[in-house]
Design a protein around this motif. Structure first.
Motif, mmCIF file in Angstrom:
data_model
loop_
_atom_site.group_PDB
_atom_site.id
_atom_site.type_symbol
_atom_site.label_atom_id
_atom_site.label_comp_id
_atom_site.label_asym_id
_atom_site.label_seq_id
_atom_site.Cartn_x
_atom_site.Cartn_y
_atom_site.Cartn_z
ATOM 1 N N MET A 1 0.827 -1.209 0.000
ATOM 2 C CA MET A 1 0.000 0.000 0.000
ATOM 3 C C MET A 1 0.860 1.257 0.000
ATOM 4 O O MET A 1 0.502 2.259 -0.624
ATOM 5 C CB MET A 1 -0.954 -0.024 1.203
ATOM 6 C CG MET A 1 -2.052 -1.069 1.075
ATOM 7 S SD MET A 1 -3.389 -0.931 2.299
ATOM 8 C CE MET A 1 -2.531 -1.433 3.781
ATOM 9 N N ASP A 2 2.011 1.210 0.683
ATOM 10 C CA ASP A 2 2.923 2.357 0.661
ATOM 11 C C ASP A 2 3.451 2.617 -0.741
ATOM 12 O O ASP A 2 3.733 3.759 -1.106
ATOM 13 C CB ASP A 2 4.104 2.116 1.615
ATOM 14 C CG ASP A 2 3.733 2.338 3.068
ATOM 15 O OD1 ASP A 2 2.680 2.951 3.331
ATOM 16 O OD2 ASP A 2 4.487 1.892 3.959
ATOM 17 N N ARG A 3 3.587 1.553 -1.526
ATOM 18 C CA ARG A 3 4.055 1.708 -2.895
ATOM 19 C C ARG A 3 2.918 2.010 -3.865
ATOM 20 O O ARG A 3 3.131 2.077 -5.078
ATOM 21 C CB ARG A 3 4.790 0.429 -3.338
ATOM 22 C CG ARG A 3 6.134 0.249 -2.657
ATOM 23 C CD ARG A 3 6.747 -1.097 -2.978
ATOM 24 N NE ARG A 3 8.110 -1.186 -2.460
ATOM 25 C CZ ARG A 3 9.195 -0.893 -3.150
ATOM 26 N NH1 ARG A 3 9.095 -0.516 -4.414
ATOM 27 N NH2 ARG A 3 10.391 -0.981 -2.609
ATOM 28 N N ASN A 4 1.716 2.134 -3.353
ATOM 29 C CA ASN A 4 0.530 2.472 -4.146
ATOM 30 C C ASN A 4 0.194 1.410 -5.188
ATOM 31 O O ASN A 4 -0.536 1.687 -6.139
ATOM 32 C CB ASN A 4 0.716 3.835 -4.828
ATOM 33 C CG ASN A 4 0.627 4.986 -3.866
ATOM 34 O OD1 ASN A 4 -0.448 5.325 -3.371
ATOM 35 N ND2 ASN A 4 1.769 5.585 -3.559
ATOM 36 N N ILE A 5 0.721 0.194 -5.033
ATOM 37 C CA ILE A 5 0.353 -0.906 -5.918
ATOM 38 C C ILE A 5 -0.991 -1.481 -5.494
ATOM 39 O O ILE A 5 -1.827 -1.833 -6.333
ATOM 40 C CB ILE A 5 1.445 -1.994 -5.901
ATOM 41 C CG1 ILE A 5 2.764 -1.413 -6.424
ATOM 42 C CG2 ILE A 5 1.034 -3.196 -6.728
ATOM 43 C CD1 ILE A 5 3.932 -2.364 -6.342
ATOM 44 N N ILE A 6 -1.195 -1.564 -4.190
ATOM 45 C CA ILE A 6 -2.483 -1.945 -3.620
ATOM 46 C C ILE A 6 -3.151 -0.677 -3.069
ATOM 47 O O ILE A 6 -2.512 0.097 -2.349
ATOM 48 C CB ILE A 6 -2.312 -2.986 -2.496
ATOM 49 C CG1 ILE A 6 -1.755 -4.299 -3.061
ATOM 50 C CG2 ILE A 6 -3.627 -3.242 -1.779
ATOM 51 C CD1 ILE A 6 -2.697 -5.027 -3.987
ATOM 52 N N ARG A 7 -4.395 -0.480 -3.418
ATOM 53 C CA ARG A 7 -5.120 0.711 -2.971
ATOM 54 C C ARG A 7 -5.756 0.452 -1.605
ATOM 55 O O ARG A 7 -6.440 -0.554 -1.402
ATOM 56 C CB ARG A 7 -6.211 1.087 -3.979
ATOM 57 C CG ARG A 7 -5.681 1.460 -5.334
ATOM 58 C CD ARG A 7 -6.788 1.775 -6.311
ATOM 59 N NE ARG A 7 -7.592 2.921 -5.889
ATOM 60 C CZ ARG A 7 -8.576 3.443 -6.615
ATOM 61 N NH1 ARG A 7 -8.893 2.894 -7.787
ATOM 62 N NH2 ARG A 7 -9.245 4.476 -6.181
ATOM 63 N N SER A 8 -5.513 1.334 -0.673
ATOM 64 C CA SER A 8 -6.135 1.213 0.651
ATOM 65 C C SER A 8 -7.560 1.737 0.582
ATOM 66 O O SER A 8 -7.845 2.723 -0.091
ATOM 67 C CB SER A 8 -5.331 1.994 1.680
ATOM 68 O OG SER A 8 -5.185 3.346 1.283
ATOM 69 N N MET A 9 -8.466 1.082 1.296
ATOM 70 C CA MET A 9 -9.883 1.453 1.298
ATOM 71 C C MET A 9 -10.404 1.414 2.732
ATOM 72 O O MET A 9 -9.907 0.655 3.563
ATOM 73 C CB MET A 9 -10.689 0.493 0.416
ATOM 74 C CG MET A 9 -10.183 0.394 -1.027
ATOM 75 S SD MET A 9 -11.042 -0.872 -1.986
ATOM 76 C CE MET A 9 -12.706 -0.192 -2.009
ATOM 77 N N ASP A 10 -11.406 2.239 2.977
ATOM 78 C CA ASP A 10 -12.048 2.282 4.300
ATOM 79 C C ASP A 10 -11.013 2.487 5.405
ATOM 80 O O ASP A 10 -10.884 1.677 6.330
ATOM 81 C CB ASP A 10 -12.841 1.002 4.565
ATOM 82 C CG ASP A 10 -13.893 0.727 3.500
ATOM 83 O OD1 ASP A 10 -14.501 1.707 3.022
ATOM 84 O OD2 ASP A 10 -14.095 -0.444 3.135
#
Length: 543
Positions: free
Chosen positions: A477-486
Motif C-alpha cells: 500500500m505504501d508503494r501504491n500498488i495496492i489501494r487502501s480502502m475504508d
C-alpha cells in the motif's frame, strides 16, 4: 519465476520440519530427503541470484532451453510440495499413534521420495549438459536505471492533452506559492507528489512547471529526472547545477576516480548550488526520486530560502521523508468516470472523429489511470472496433499488454512497479491477490490469513509471521500498488484492492507461470490456485 523461488522456500521449510520429526519409519529415507532439501535450497539461491532485476521493467529475453528448465524446476517444486502435503501428518494426526502405524506400513511415501530424487538428479544433469548456468545474462541483470517517467509524460501529453488536470494543477500551485507566516524566517518548502505509476504524477508536475504563473514567481527553474542518476549523486547534482546555470560545467567532463578528489568536487558543486539558491528564488523539480537520493542531496539546499522543491515518487514513505517539516504531500487521484471517458474518446477520435463508443468494461479495468486509458485507446483504433472485439480485448487485456507495441509504455510502468519490489515473497503475496475478481474489495484480515495459510509468509525473528504479513501489506500500500480502502482514524485500511490495470497485468503473469488458473481452464491441474471469473461473482463484493 518469482513464484518458483517462493515455492522452493516453502518446501525447504517443510523438509526441515520433516527431518526434525525423525519418525522411526522414515530413518531409511533421511539421505534421500536430505538430498531433496539441499537441492531445493540450491535452486532457491540460484533463482534469487539469477532472476532479472531490470529497472526499466522489461523482462530480458531468455532462451528456449532456459525457459524449459525454469518450467521443469517449477513443476518439480510443486510436485514435492504436493507429496509432502499428502503424506505429512497434520497436528491432530501426529497425536494419533494408529495414524503413524498406518503411515509406517505405507510404502508409497518412500517410493514417491525416491522418484522425486531421481527427477531432481535428471534435471540437474540436463542443466549441466545444455550449459544452463543462469536464467538471465549479465547485461540483462544489470538493466537500465531509468524508469522512463519522462518518456511517459511526453507520450501521454502528445496523445491526449491534459484531461482533468485543471483542479490538481491549481491545488499544487496553491501549495507552491503559499507564503511563509509573516515575521518568521523564510523556509524552503518541499512538495511531494505521490501515486501509482501511470497515474499522471510527472504530467501534473510538468503542467505546473510550465504554468505561466510559475514563470512570474520564480527567477529560475530546473527539471531533473532523478531516475536517470540512480547510485550517482554526482550526476544528479551536476544535472541540477547545469539546469540552474543553463550551461555545461567543464568540471564534469572528467570526473575524478579518486574518492577524495571526487568528494571535494561534490562539495564544490553543492556549494555552488547553495549560492544560487541563496541569491535567487528557484523552482526545482526531481522526477521519480528515491529516498537514498534525497538523503544524499538534501543537505545541499539552504533551509532559509524562498525556493521551492517539487518531487514525484510512487512510494509514500519517500514522499513523507522529502516533505518532512514544512513541506506537503500531494496524493494523486485517479480520473473520475466522466474524465476517463473523455480521455479515452479523445484518443480514439484523434484517428476516427466519427467514432462514438461506450466502453464501461474497459473504463472499469483502466480504473481512472491516464496512461492505461491512452494505451488502450491507441490500441483500439488500430483494429475494427466491434462490440465482440471490445469484449475480447477486455477479457484478455493482460495478454495484449504483454504482446502489443501500443502498450509498451504502460507495460514498462507496470513491470517496473512489480520488478522493484524487494524480495520474491512480497511479489508472490502480490500475485496472490489475483485470485480475487478485478475490482472487488478484499478484507485486510482475510488476505493476511490466506497468505499465512498458503505459507507465503515466514516468521522473521523477532517478528511473528502475522507481523510480517501485515508489514507486507503495508509495503504494497505504501508503494501504491495496492489501494487502501475504508481507512480508519488510526490510518489503517480495513479493506484493499489492486488497481484494475495492475490486476490484469498480474493475472496474465500468474497464469503464464501456472500460479493460478481459471476454474474452467482445461490445464488447471498444473496450477497452484483457482480463481473465479468476473462472470461468476460480483466485482463489488467484499472478500
Amino acid at each position: 519465476m518469482e513464484t518458483l523461488s517462493s515455492v522452493t522456500n516453502i518446501v525447504v521449510g517443510k523438509l526441515f520440519a520433516l527431518l526434525e520429526k525423525k519418525y522411526e519409519q522414515w530413518r531409511g529415507l533421511e539421505d534421500s530427503i536430505g538430498f531433496i532439501k539441499r537441492e531445493l535450497r540450491v535452486i532457491h539461491g540460484f533463482l534469487h541470484d539469477q532472476l532479472p532485476r531490470d529497472r526499466n521493467g522489461e523482462d530480458p529475453p531468455i532462451s528456449a532451453v532456459q525457459a524449459t528448465c525454469i518450467d521443469e524446476l517449477r513443476d518439480l517444486a510443486h510436485d514435492i510440495e504436493d507429496c509432502l502435503d499428502r503424506f505429512l501428518p497434520c497436528a491432530a494426526c501426529e497425536r494419533d499413534s494408529s495414524f503413524l502405524r498406518r503411515l509406517a506400513a505405507d510404502s508409497r511415501f518412500a517410493g514417491e521420495v525416491e522418484r522425486l530424487k531421481s527427477r531432481l538428479e535428471e534435471a540437474h544433469e540436463r542443466r549441466a549438459n545444455y550449459g544452463v548456468n543462469g536464467v538471465a545474462g549479465s547485461a540483462a541483470a544489470a538493466g537500465g536505471s531509468s524508469s522512463g517517467s519522462a518518456n511517459t509524460t511526453d507520450y501521454m501529453a502528445q496523445s491526449c492533452g491534459l484531461v482533468g488536470i485543471n483542479v490538481p494543477r491549481q491545488e499544487l500551485l496553491d501549495l507552491l506559492l503559499l507564503e511563509d507566516v509573516e515575521g518568521r524566517p523564510e523556509r524552503m518548502r518541499v512538495i511531494s507528489i505521490v501515486g501509482f505509476g501511470g497515474s499522471g504524477k510527472t504530467t501534473l508536475a510538468r503542467a505546473v512547471y510550465d504554468c505561466p504563473d510559475i514563470a512570474g514567481q520564480f527567477d529560475g527553474r530546473a527539471w531533473v529526472v532523478a531516475s536517470k542518476h540512480r547510485d550517482d549523486t554526482m550526476g544528479l547534482l551536476s544535472a541540477l547545477l547545469g539546469q540552474i546555470r543553463q550551461e555545461d560545467d567543464q568540471r564534469f567532463n572528467q570526473i575524478p576516480q579518486d574518492d577524495e578528489q571526487r568528494f571535494q568536487l561534490q562539495s564544490q558543486v553543492q556549494a555552488d548550488i547553495r549560492q544560487h539558491l541563496n541569491a535567487k528564488r528557484y523552482l526545482l523539480v526531481f522526477d521519480d526520486i528515491e529516498e537514498k537520493q534525497w538523503n544524499c542531496i538534501k543537505s545541499t539546499f539552504p533551509t532559509e530560502t524562498r525556493s521551492r522543491v517539487l518531487v514525484t515518487t510512487t512510494i509514500k514513505p519517500v514522499a513523507n521523508a522529502c516533505s518532512h517539516g514544512t513541506g506537503s504531500v500531494y496524493n494523486m487521484r485517479t480520473l473520475n468516470v466522466n474524465h476517463s471517458k473523455d480521455l479515452l474518446q479523445s484518443v480514439l477520435k484523434e484517428y476516427s472523429p466519427e467514432l462514438e463508443l461506450d466502453l464501461p468494461s474497459i473504463l472499469e479495468k483502466c480504473d481512472g489511470l491516464p496512461l492505461a486509458l491512452v494505451s488502450v485507446g491507441n490500441f483500439l483504433w488500430r483494429e475494427r472496433i466491434t462490440e465482440c472485439y471490445r469484449n475480447q480485448v477486455c477479457c484478455n487485456l493482460g495478454h495484449h499488454i504483454e504482446k502489443e507495441h501500443a502498450f509498451a509504455e504502460l507495460r514498462q510502468v507496470l513491470a517496473n512497479n512489480y520488478n522493484t519490489l524487494p524480495g520474491h515473497p512480497l511479489k508472490t503475496c502480490l500475485l496472490y491477490t489475483t485470485v480475487f475478481p478485478n475490482g472487488c474489495s478484499i478484507r485486510r484480515s482475510s488476505l493476511i490469513r490466506r497468505w499465512l495459510a498458503e505459507g507465503y509468509v515466514q516468521c522473521q525473528y523477532p517478528r511473528s509471521s502475522l507481523e510480517v504479513a501485515d508489514a507486507n501489506l503495508e509495503e504494497l500500500m505504501d508503494r501504491n500498488i495496492i489501494r487502501s480502502m475504508d481507512v480508519t482514524n488510526n490510518g489503517r485500511a480495513k479493506n484493499c484492492r489492486a488497481h484494475g490495470i495492475m490486476h490484469e497485468f498480474m493475472l496474465h503473469k500468474s497464469r503464464c507461470d501456472n500460479f493460478i488458473a481459471s476454474l474452467h481452464d482445461p490445464d488447471r491441474s498444473k496450477c497452484r490456485h483457482l480463481f473465479l471469473t468476473q462472470s461468476l461473482t460480483s466485482g463489488n463484493q467484499s472478500y
